[in-house]
Design an enzyme around this catalytic site. Structure first.
Site, PDB file in Angstrom:
ATOM      1  N   PRO A  47       9.740  81.493  82.872  1.00 38.62           N
ATOM      2  CG  PRO A  47      10.025  79.330  82.020  1.00 38.62           C
ATOM      3  CD  PRO A  47       9.467  80.083  83.201  1.00 38.62           C
ATOM      4  CG  ASP A  86       8.480  77.456  78.242  1.00 40.01           C
ATOM      5  OD1 ASP A  86       8.940  76.307  78.349  1.00 40.01           O
ATOM      6  OD2 ASP A  86       7.268  77.713  78.207  1.00 40.01           O
ATOM      7  CD1 TRP A 543       1.268  73.686  79.818  1.00 39.17           C
ATOM      8  CD2 TRP A 543       2.219  75.310  81.020  1.00 39.17           C
ATOM      9  NE1 TRP A 543       0.827  74.887  79.340  1.00 39.17           N
ATOM     10  CE2 TRP A 543       1.380  75.885  80.044  1.00 39.17           C
ATOM     11  CE3 TRP A 543       2.933  76.136  81.887  1.00 39.17           C
ATOM     12  CZ2 TRP A 543       1.234  77.272  79.911  1.00 39.17           C
ATOM     13  CZ3 TRP A 543       2.792  77.515  81.759  1.00 39.17           C
ATOM     14  CH2 TRP A 543       1.949  78.063  80.781  1.00 39.17           C
ATOM     15  CD  GLN A 579       1.600  81.606  82.670  1.00 35.55           C
ATOM     16  OE1 GLN A 579       1.909  80.460  82.930  1.00 35.55           O
ATOM     17  NE2 GLN A 579       1.537  82.061  81.424  1.00 35.55           N
ATOM     18  CD1 TRP A 583       6.013  77.909  85.411  1.00 34.13           C
ATOM     19  CD2 TRP A 583       5.922  79.850  86.545  1.00 34.13           C
ATOM     20  NE1 TRP A 583       7.234  78.122  86.001  1.00 34.13           N
ATOM     21  CE2 TRP A 583       7.208  79.283  86.693  1.00 34.13           C
ATOM     22  CE3 TRP A 583       5.630  81.059  87.153  1.00 34.13           C
ATOM     23  CZ2 TRP A 583       8.202  79.912  87.446  1.00 34.13           C
ATOM     24  CZ3 TRP A 583       6.621  81.687  87.891  1.00 34.13           C
ATOM     25  CH2 TRP A 583       7.888  81.122  88.045  1.00 34.13           C
ATOM     26  CE  LYS A 616      -7.263  88.362  74.739  1.00 38.01           C
ATOM     27  NZ  LYS A 616      -7.343  87.158  74.027  1.00 38.01           N
ATOM     28  CE  LYS A 619       1.509  90.065  66.444  1.00 38.41           C
ATOM     29  NZ  LYS A 619       1.981  88.705  66.216  1.00 38.41           N
TER      30      LYS A 619
END
Ligand code: ZN
Ligand code: ZN
Length: 763
Positions: A47, A86, A543, A579, A583, A616, A619
């Site tokens: 999610p 999530d 989590w 993750q 997750w 990387k 913003k």
């Protein structure tokens, strides 16, 4: 006649028409309906959070997540794909705090927990529409109409069931967690807050003599925080480094690391006498469990009171040879590593510092602030002959960004899941998973499991799944596993439901909302003493929410038992490499605890998407590619094709517009032009391929070659996709299209242009 093919390469407009067609004709739903009686191939969707905007990396995850289920559907499987959201956690709270102009927990509680929670609930849907549009444009097929949502009461109830199972196995316990803490503000600080307040300070450290039991010798250990010494309960060595027992020129016999002998003892020597003489050598592990006398009587008394063994040598890899003596003093209440070693060796928990940062009455320094106690501790140790040296030490130390008080690392009560108890199961279950690439399953993830720590699962916050433990002043604790159990044990359940329904001007629906503050009001009757028990204030780590999705998405075990059993484990999941400890881990951890089984069989780990120079995206640097711009400029197919072909999915990809355009031209453009060429000449001749059947014997060798080439391509694509090799499958397709256009069509033009409708032209 074939529909005229526009030879412009404006794929974006054509995609929009396809997207519209899919939507209007419910093509995804039909693809599911068509397969409803077929064997299941299960996909779990990790999610995303809808209170953040999608970024270009999400295009990668969505297109990989879409590709494998589509392929399996084509192969005759039913592939359930329930989307999820999530929704809990600190980032949501911080966003709401910002919006409301609140700062910190005190102000949140002043504002009111109930309206605050309401704001959180709304905030999580901030970008829902954007995510839905995004998914549709990318061509990501999933059931977005009936998603699972981690804040729904049904979802939370399933988690409560899971936590109660874990509780019943005695794997959920209250322990201590070390947090950076401001003693003046009386609150822990987040990692981000801590990073704002570092200063370079020069302080006295201490090299201390710890008397070995039954031997005229001392361990020399070093600490930068003398105020933690009254709470000392162990020493720690590195298990693989070399340690020496030496006779030093000051008359003492010491144990310490060989690598640091000269640095620490060197100054004891003179021209006539060497600084030390090595008596014996050991590896650190040999010293493990060697006992010493408590440095302060108070720590010895505390250990005896807790009936725990203390004041012996432990061994851990975190001890380095860069500073000190290679032997570290351990006070489990005041450091992350100390606390971990305390758990591993079941050391007593001694915390002789109160919430204001003052030493407690058990010590000789009652009421002294920690930093003010430092010189007093050094003075006393020196007077007793226990201080070897107090060298000045310069280091970066964090201060409170609000009030400039030095922070301390301080143990706070926290709830843990005892993952260390199921380590062998985790490792074994992990071995059943097909990791793509294999190196992550063995390396990064496997190592993480080998060094597994207990899971600190509680949070002192508001917007999350409330921890379902009720406590009584008699010491009894009880885990509630369902709404029904709560109702049956609570004398005030109905009153709470009515109270909040009235406050919120709603009909009471008979069930209490499981969030704070509602649930905090519900008390249950203690099964031991009959008094009222109250819920602990904590919520849990989000989590745990997302890792519970295999069963919680179906409100299992309260409903849909059969569906869950049919859909567990998943055949396939895919998320980005970040993750691994997120997750991928929480899924495996929870499924191991509950079902002792890996919850997924195959996982493609995705690399991060970088900018075209391999940097990387961020913003602040201004190099982040907006996924909506990219989709509008190049189209979804071109971007999908780029991600399928540019590199192995687990490697970082450098996203550059010109590479996308190049791939689009070479593959999509070539395929499109080849088809346009066919349509153009077929229409000139009024040719309709459906009126003819293939007569293999009449084919020219070129035609036979192309058909053979096609069959090999189908086989290659099928084999590769069956084994989750996406770039290989894409490359097989690309090379076929290239051969077809640049060899077959080019060589055969004369045949297409031939007059009349001879057999060769029909072929
Ligand atoms: Zn402060
Ligand atoms: Zn009780």
């Amino acid at each position: 006649m074939y529909q005229k093919v526009d030879t412009n390469l404006n794929f974006v407009d054509r995609e929009k028409q396809v997207e519209k067609f899919w939507k209007e004709n419910h093509i995804f739903e039909k693809s599911m309906e068509d397969r409803k009686d077929d064997p299941t191939y299960m996909f779990y969707d990790g999610p995303p959070t809808a209170n953040g905007k999608p970024h270009i990396g999400h295009v990668l995850t969505r297109v990989i997540k879409d590709m494998i289920p589509r392929y399996r559907t084509m192969k005759g499987y039913m592939v359930p794909r329930k989307a999820g959201w999530d929704t809990h956690g600190l980032p949501v709270e911080l966003e709401v705090e910002k919006k409301l102009g609140l700062d910190g927990k005190e102000q949140i509680e002043e504002y009111g927990m109930e309206p605050f929670i309401q704001q959180c609930k709304e905030s999580v849907w901030k970008y829902k529409g954007m995510w839905e549009d995004f998914s549709s444009t990318v061509g990501f097929w999933a059931d977005m109409e009936n998603p699972y949502v981690t804040y729904h009461d049904d979802y939370i109830e399933s988690e409560w069931w899971a936590l109660k199972e874990i509780w019943n196995k005695k794997l959920l316990y209250k322990g201590f967690k070390i947090v950076p803490y401001c003693p003046r503000c009386g609150t822990p600080l987040s990692a981000q807050e801590v990073s704002q307040g570092y200063k370079t300070v020069k302080e006295r450290s201490a090299i201390v003599r710890f008397k070995v039991v039954g031997e005229d010798a001392y361990f020399l250990a070093w600490t930068t925080t003398p105020w933690t010494l009254p709470s000392n309960v162990a020493l720690c060595v590195n298990p693989t480094e070399v340690y020496c027992k030496v006779k030093a020129a000051d008359g003492y016999t010491y144990y310490m690391a060989e690598a640091l002998l000269d640095k620490v003892l060197g100054k004891l020597g003179s021209e006539e006498t060497p600084a030390y003489e090595v008596l014996e050598k050991y590896v650190g592990k040999d010293l493990e469990y060697k006992e010493y006398e408590p440095l302060f009587a108070c720590a010895g008394e505390a250990a005896a009171k807790q009936k725990k063994k203390a004041h012996f040598v432990t061994a851990d890899n975190y001890v380095t040879m860069s500073d000190g003596t290679g032997i570290v003093h351990i006070a489990p209440a005041f450091g992350e590593d100390d606390s971990r070693i305390g758990r591993n060796y079941e050391l007593p928990f001694v915390q002789f510092v109160d919430g204001k940062g003052d030493l407690t009455a058990e010590t000789p320094y009652a009421g002294k602030f920690v930093k003010d106690a430092d010189p007093l501790v050094l003075k006393d140790l020196d007077a007793e002959g226990k201080l070897f040296d107090a060298p000045k030490f310069e280091h970066d130390y964090p201060f409170c960004w609000r009030c400039d008080t030095p922070l301390i690392y301080y143990a706070r009560e926290s709830w843990f899941i005892k993952m260390t108890a199921v380590k062998d199961d985790l490792v074994r279950n992990n071995k059943t998973i097909n990791w793509i690439p294999a190196s992550i399953g063995e390396g990064r993830f496997g190592n993480w499991l080998e060094n597994i720590q207990d899971w600190g699962v509680s949070r002192n916050r508001y917007w999350g799944t409330p921890l379902n433990i009720w406590e009584c002043e008699c010491g009894c604790q009880h885990a509630i596993g369902s709404q029904a159990e709560l109702k049956s044990m609570s004398p005030n359940y109905t009153d709470v439901v009515k109270k909040y329904a009235k406050e919120m001007d709603q009909e009471a629906n008979g069930e209490v909302e499981l969030h704070r503050p509602f649930i905090d009001d519900v008390t249950i009757t203690c099964p031991k003493c009959g008094k009222q028990m109250h819920r602990v204030p904590e919520v849990i780590d989000c989590w745990f929410d997302s890792g519970s999705m295999p069963f919680a998405q179906h409100h299992y075990p309260f409903e849909n038992k059969e569906i869950f059993e049919k859909q567990f484990p998943a055949q396939f999941i895919s998320e980005a490499v970040d993750q691994t400890r997120g997750w991928f881990y929480s899924l495996l951890a929870i499924s191991t605890l509950l079902f002792n089984k890996a919850p997924y069989e195959n996982v493609i780990v995705l690399g991060l998407v970088q900018d075209e120079n391999g940097q990387k995206m961020s913003k602040s640097k201004g190099n982040a590619v907006d996924p909506f711009d990219a989709l509008q400029t190049y189209g979804a197919d071109a971007i999908r094709w780029y991600f399928y072909t540019s590199s192995a999915p687990w490697l970082p990809s450098r996203f550059a517009g010109k590479t996308v355009v190049e791939g689009q031209r070479k593959f999509m453009g070539t395929l499109w032009n080849t088809y346009a060429f066919f349509v153009l000449y077929a229409n000139i001749d009024n040719f309709d391929a459906t009126k003819y059947s293939l007569e293999y014997d009449k084919l020219a060798v070129m035609d036979k070659w192309l058909l053979s080439r096609l069959e090999s391509t189908v086989k290659a694509v099928d084999d590769n996709l069956a084994n989750y090799r996406i770039p290989e499958a894409a490359k097989a397709l690309q090379s076929f299209v290239d051969d077809m256009s640049n060899w077959y069509v080019r060589r055969s033009r004369e045949r297409f242009w031939a007059k009349g409708m001879e057999q060769d032209k029909i072929n």
